[in-house]
Motif scaffolding. Structure first.
Motif, PDB file in Angstrom:
ATOM      1  N   THR A   9       9.025 -11.762 -13.267  1.00  0.00           N
ATOM      2  CA  THR A   9       9.375 -10.702 -12.247  1.00  0.00           C
ATOM      3  C   THR A   9       8.263 -10.348 -11.418  1.00  0.00           C
ATOM      4  OG1 THR A   9       8.994  -9.197 -14.187  1.00  0.00           O
ATOM      5  CG2 THR A   9      11.109 -10.058 -14.007  1.00  0.00           C
ATOM      6  N   TYR A  10       8.741 -10.562 -10.101  1.00  0.00           N
ATOM      7  CA  TYR A  10       7.741 -10.236  -9.109  1.00  0.00           C
ATOM      8  C   TYR A  10       8.177  -9.247  -8.338  1.00  0.00           C
ATOM      9  CZ  TYR A  10       5.827 -14.983  -9.733  1.00  0.00           C
ATOM     10  OH  TYR A  10       5.313 -16.030 -10.338  1.00  0.00           O
ATOM     11  N   SER A  11       7.251  -8.562  -7.589  1.00  0.00           N
ATOM     12  CA  SER A  11       7.705  -7.429  -6.280  1.00  0.00           C
ATOM     13  C   SER A  11       6.749  -7.605  -5.095  1.00  0.00           C
ATOM     14  CB  SER A  11       7.584  -6.025  -6.932  1.00  0.00           C
ATOM     15  OG  SER A  11       6.199  -5.702  -7.116  1.00  0.00           O
ATOM     16  N   MET A  12       7.302  -7.030  -3.933  1.00  0.00           N
ATOM     17  CA  MET A  12       6.489  -7.096  -2.771  1.00  0.00           C
ATOM     18  C   MET A  12       5.883  -6.169  -2.440  1.00  0.00           C
ATOM     19  SD  MET A  12       8.332  -8.952   0.353  1.00  0.00           S
ATOM     20  CE  MET A  12       9.559  -7.542   0.852  1.00  0.00           C
ATOM     21  N   MET A  13       4.691  -6.182  -1.776  1.00  0.00           N
ATOM     22  CA  MET A  13       3.788  -4.910  -1.258  1.00  0.00           C
ATOM     23  C   MET A  13       3.082  -5.182  -0.160  1.00  0.00           C
ATOM     24  SD  MET A  13       3.389  -1.786  -2.349  1.00  0.00           S
ATOM     25  CE  MET A  13       4.158  -1.713  -4.196  1.00  0.00           C
ATOM     26  N   THR A  14       3.112  -4.516   0.732  1.00  0.00           N
ATOM     27  CA  THR A  14       2.323  -4.402   1.849  1.00  0.00           C
ATOM     28  C   THR A  14       0.898  -3.331   1.412  1.00  0.00           C
ATOM     29  OG1 THR A  14       3.845  -4.700   3.485  1.00  0.00           O
ATOM     30  CG2 THR A  14       1.862  -3.865   4.359  1.00  0.00           C
ATOM     31  N   LEU A  15      -0.132  -4.150   1.861  1.00  0.00           N
ATOM     32  CA  LEU A  15      -1.419  -3.432   1.762  1.00  0.00           C
ATOM     33  C   LEU A  15      -2.127  -3.027   2.967  1.00  0.00           C
ATOM     34  CD1 LEU A  15      -2.892  -5.696  -1.049  1.00  0.00           C
ATOM     35  CD2 LEU A  15      -1.483  -3.595  -1.518  1.00  0.00           C
ATOM     36  N   VAL A  16      -2.612  -1.935   3.230  1.00  0.00           N
ATOM     37  CA  VAL A  16      -3.264  -1.381   4.201  1.00  0.00           C
ATOM     38  C   VAL A  16      -4.733  -1.125   3.753  1.00  0.00           C
ATOM     39  CG1 VAL A  16      -3.587   0.127   6.289  1.00  0.00           C
ATOM     40  CG2 VAL A  16      -1.362  -0.722   5.667  1.00  0.00           C
ATOM     41  N   ILE A  17      -5.747  -1.806   4.115  1.00  0.00           N
ATOM     42  CA  ILE A  17      -7.052  -1.639   3.488  1.00  0.00           C
ATOM     43  C   ILE A  17      -8.138  -1.196   4.476  1.00  0.00           C
ATOM     44  CG2 ILE A  17      -8.922  -2.876   1.738  1.00  0.00           C
ATOM     45  CD1 ILE A  17      -6.534  -4.912   1.078  1.00  0.00           C
ATOM     46  N   ASP A  55     -10.004   5.914   2.082  1.00  0.00           N
ATOM     47  CA  ASP A  55      -8.629   6.569   1.940  1.00  0.00           C
ATOM     48  C   ASP A  55      -8.098   6.738   3.401  1.00  0.00           C
ATOM     49  OD1 ASP A  55      -8.754   5.270  -0.532  1.00  0.00           O
ATOM     50  OD2 ASP A  55      -8.520   7.085  -1.522  1.00  0.00           O
ATOM     51  N   ALA A  56      -8.835   7.632   3.990  1.00  0.00           N
ATOM     52  CA  ALA A  56      -8.734   8.356   4.969  1.00  0.00           C
ATOM     53  C   ALA A  56      -8.542   7.469   6.335  1.00  0.00           C
ATOM     54  CB  ALA A  56      -9.924   9.519   5.586  1.00  0.00           C
ATOM     55  N   ALA A  57      -9.532   6.613   6.408  1.00  0.00           N
ATOM     56  CA  ALA A  57      -9.242   5.390   7.627  1.00  0.00           C
ATOM     57  C   ALA A  57      -7.948   4.729   7.613  1.00  0.00           C
ATOM     58  CB  ALA A  57     -10.594   4.604   7.512  1.00  0.00           C
ATOM     59  N   ALA A  58      -7.584   4.230   6.271  1.00  0.00           N
ATOM     60  CA  ALA A  58      -6.498   3.747   5.832  1.00  0.00           C
ATOM     61  C   ALA A  58      -5.127   4.399   6.465  1.00  0.00           C
ATOM     62  CB  ALA A  58      -6.471   3.043   4.417  1.00  0.00           C
ATOM     63  N   LYS A  59      -5.193   5.664   5.838  1.00  0.00           N
ATOM     64  CA  LYS A  59      -4.048   6.402   5.933  1.00  0.00           C
ATOM     65  C   LYS A  59      -3.827   6.770   7.634  1.00  0.00           C
ATOM     66  CE  LYS A  59      -2.141  11.232   5.168  1.00  0.00           C
ATOM     67  NZ  LYS A  59      -2.539  12.339   4.483  1.00  0.00           N
ATOM     68  N   SER A  60      -4.960   6.875   8.415  1.00  0.00           N
ATOM     69  CA  SER A  60      -4.933   7.007   9.839  1.00  0.00           C
ATOM     70  C   SER A  60      -4.308   5.659  10.459  1.00  0.00           C
ATOM     71  CB  SER A  60      -6.364   7.137  10.235  1.00  0.00           C
ATOM     72  OG  SER A  60      -6.375   7.411  11.848  1.00  0.00           O
ATOM     73  N   VAL A 112      -1.830   2.095   0.672  1.00  0.00           N
ATOM     74  CA  VAL A 112      -2.689   2.279   1.753  1.00  0.00           C
ATOM     75  C   VAL A 112      -4.117   3.025   1.258  1.00  0.00           C
ATOM     76  CG1 VAL A 112      -3.084   3.705   3.881  1.00  0.00           C
ATOM     77  CG2 VAL A 112      -0.685   2.695   3.216  1.00  0.00           C
ATOM     78  N   GLY A 113      -5.083   2.486   1.623  1.00  0.00           N
ATOM     79  CA  GLY A 113      -6.542   2.803   0.768  1.00  0.00           C
ATOM     80  C   GLY A 113      -7.751   2.101   0.935  1.00  0.00           C
ATOM     81  N   SER A 114      -8.595   2.647   0.492  1.00  0.00           N
ATOM     82  CA  SER A 114      -9.887   1.672   0.743  1.00  0.00           C
ATOM     83  C   SER A 114      -9.695   0.617  -0.539  1.00  0.00           C
ATOM     84  CB  SER A 114     -11.074   2.528  -0.160  1.00  0.00           C
ATOM     85  OG  SER A 114     -11.004   3.120  -1.382  1.00  0.00           O
ATOM     86  N   ALA A 115     -10.311  -0.111  -0.651  1.00  0.00           N
ATOM     87  CA  ALA A 115     -10.565  -1.591  -1.519  1.00  0.00           C
ATOM     88  C   ALA A 115     -10.380  -0.920  -2.923  1.00  0.00           C
ATOM     89  CB  ALA A 115     -11.750  -2.464  -1.172  1.00  0.00           C
ATOM     90  N   LYS A 116     -11.321   0.092  -3.283  1.00  0.00           N
ATOM     91  CA  LYS A 116     -11.244   0.578  -4.552  1.00  0.00           C
ATOM     92  C   LYS A 116      -9.984   1.297  -5.047  1.00  0.00           C
ATOM     93  CE  LYS A 116     -13.985   3.345  -7.509  1.00  0.00           C
ATOM     94  NZ  LYS A 116     -13.076   4.412  -8.085  1.00  0.00           N
ATOM     95  N   SER A 174      -8.240  -8.643   6.197  1.00  0.00           N
ATOM     96  CA  SER A 174      -7.816  -8.035   4.734  1.00  0.00           C
ATOM     97  C   SER A 174      -7.961  -9.259   3.715  1.00  0.00           C
ATOM     98  CB  SER A 174      -6.582  -7.406   4.672  1.00  0.00           C
ATOM     99  OG  SER A 174      -6.580  -6.412   5.843  1.00  0.00           O
ATOM    100  N   LEU A 175      -7.340 -10.243   3.961  1.00  0.00           N
ATOM    101  CA  LEU A 175      -7.568 -11.487   2.865  1.00  0.00           C
ATOM    102  C   LEU A 175      -8.952 -11.645   2.326  1.00  0.00           C
ATOM    103  CD1 LEU A 175      -5.269 -14.071   4.048  1.00  0.00           C
ATOM    104  CD2 LEU A 175      -5.068 -13.001   1.735  1.00  0.00           C
ATOM    105  N   PRO A 176      -9.995 -11.893   3.223  1.00  0.00           N
ATOM    106  CA  PRO A 176     -11.428 -12.024   2.483  1.00  0.00           C
ATOM    107  C   PRO A 176     -11.812 -10.570   1.559  1.00  0.00           C
ATOM    108  CG  PRO A 176     -11.575 -12.589   4.810  1.00  0.00           C
ATOM    109  CD  PRO A 176     -10.312 -11.872   4.463  1.00  0.00           C
ATOM    110  N   VAL A 177     -11.425  -9.446   2.004  1.00  0.00           N
ATOM    111  CA  VAL A 177     -11.874  -8.463   1.408  1.00  0.00           C
ATOM    112  C   VAL A 177     -10.796  -8.331  -0.082  1.00  0.00           C
ATOM    113  CG1 VAL A 177     -11.472  -5.677   1.234  1.00  0.00           C
ATOM    114  CG2 VAL A 177     -12.016  -7.102   3.315  1.00  0.00           C
ATOM    115  N   PHE A 178      -9.677  -8.698  -0.006  1.00  0.00           N
ATOM    116  CA  PHE A 178      -8.780  -8.894  -1.225  1.00  0.00           C
ATOM    117  C   PHE A 178      -9.373  -9.725  -2.098  1.00  0.00           C
ATOM    118  CE2 PHE A 178      -5.322 -10.264  -3.931  1.00  0.00           C
ATOM    119  CZ  PHE A 178      -4.745  -8.905  -4.402  1.00  0.00           C
ATOM    120  N   GLY A 179     -10.056 -10.844  -1.646  1.00  0.00           N
ATOM    121  CA  GLY A 179     -10.348 -12.027  -2.416  1.00  0.00           C
ATOM    122  C   GLY A 179     -12.109 -11.464  -3.184  1.00  0.00           C
ATOM    123  N   ALA A 180     -12.425 -10.763  -2.504  1.00  0.00           N
ATOM    124  CA  ALA A 180     -13.892 -10.669  -2.846  1.00  0.00           C
ATOM    125  C   ALA A 180     -13.898  -9.350  -3.803  1.00  0.00           C
ATOM    126  CB  ALA A 180     -14.917 -10.488  -1.603  1.00  0.00           C
TER     127      ALA A 180
END
Length: 374
Positions: free
Chosen positions: A251-259, A263-268, A316-320, A348-354
């Protein structure tokens, strides 16, 4: 809880891990209906770069959708899109490890043609091919080319898909196939070469008949729901249905990430996208989903969510922060993986991988089994 083992495909979910994949941006605009989103042209060059970054990051699969008509608006959202099978065949030549999942519509492809195309992709990709089976639900895409069956309703489209999937599977495994169905007929039909390993099969289905088709015939299902509780309910339902057939399903779901850096910068950034909502593209999307023109613009749960400009649930948020939220979502939902979308794939992909994927791998370890051979 479903006690049946997963059919092994060389994925983390074979034994308890989480499969993490990428939904490729094969159409212009990606998955954000906004004039303020990052530039994304949906070109082969852009998707090739995304595929390479996904493999470098360590993602388990990449997937392309199939789209024949966009939503228009100021941004001409999804008006230009690539053919998924040709694209994935090309990307299988530039990648080496990640699974390659393409998409076919059962309304458009004869099962014998589909069986041969997928057997070829399996050979080209070195056994990494997967197929997302789509029944077809957006009438405008098909009427423009005379391919919409007016006498086939929602449930009957799934009956058609049952015949289609079973015919394709038979052609992959049997020397000759003869079948007389309500929608397809095969007469001593041969299809060579056979795939050495059966392609990975996935489908999305939220209706009862859609979930039954997927739970009975597929290896994975894409679920609706943006919260852990919603996904847990739908995941349990899919696995319970699969257990009725003596099998288990991912079972999978789909999610958009804004990194972003905070947190404030991502929310902006997310707020900037919402401020630039393309109302014309939103109207086009609602029309494709079957809303009457007279209803477009009326506020309901669908439109309220869509006014965020995002076409899926989002984190939406920082990498952490994103790492924690993703981990908690997977924990609460009990799902077997996620298909990820990014507002800016290249950044974003390099950040996600690292920074994110290693933490998720440690939190959800899984043992990869030998892939299925039939």
């Amino acid at each position: 809880m479903n006690q049946f083992p997963m059919t092994p495909f060389g994925l983390p979910s074979d034994n308890g891990g989480k499969d993490l994949g990428l939904f490729l941006p094969v159409a212009n605009g990606g998955w954000i209906l906004s004039r303020n989103k990052p530039e994304l042209d949906g070109s082969y060059a852009y998707n090739r770069q995304c595929a390479l970054l996904a493999e470098q990051a360590g993602l388990d699969f990449i997937m392309s959708m199939s789209k024949f008509r966009g939503y228009g608006g100021d941004t001409k959202h999804w008006d230009s899109s690539l053919d998924p099978l040709v694209l994935m065949a090309a990307l299988s030549e530039v990648t080496r490890k990640t699974r390659i999942v393409t998409t076919l519509h059962t309304l458009l492809q004869n099962p014998a043609v589909a069986a041969k195309m997928m057997a070829t992709l399996q050979q080209v990709s070195g056994g990494r091919a997967g197929l997302n089976v789509v029944t077809g639900s957006y009438k405008g895409e098909f009427t423009q080319m005379g391919a919409w069956p007016e006498d086939v309703n929602h449930d009957q489209r799934y009956d058609l898909a049952y015949e289609w999937v079973r015919a394709v599977k038979a052609l992959w495994s049997e020397d000759s196939v003869t079948m007389k169905g309500d929608y397809f007929s095969l007469d001593d039909c041969e299809s060579w070469p056979k795939p050495e390993q059966r392609p990975f099969l996935v489908c999305a289905g939220s209706s009862d008949i859609g979930m039954r088709l997927t739970s009975e015939e597929m290896d994975a299902i894409f679920l609706s729901g943006g919260t852990g509780a919603e996904l847990a309910k739908n995941s349990d339902r899919a696995k319970s249905i699969a257990a009725e057939y003596g099998r288990n399903i991912r079972t999978y779901s789909m999610m958009t990430l804004v990194i972003d850096e905070s947190d404030a910068a991502a929310k902006s950034r997310a707020e900037l996208y919402a401020a630039g909502l393309d109302e014309g593209a939103l109207a086009g999307m609602m029309r494709a989903y079957g809303f009457l023109d007279a209803e477009i613009g009326k506020e309901n749960d669908f439109t309220r969510k869509a006014r965020s400009s995002f076409m899926s649930a989002q984190i939406v948020g920082s990498a952490k922060s994103v790492t924690e939220q993703l981990g908690d979502l997977l924990e609460a939902s009990g799902t077997d993986g996620l298909m990820l979308i990014f507002d800016d794939y290249i950044k974003s992909l390099p950040v996600f991988g690292a920074e994110i994927l290693p933490v998720l791998r440690e939190r959800f370890p899984g043992k990869i089994a030998a892939p299925v051979a039939s």
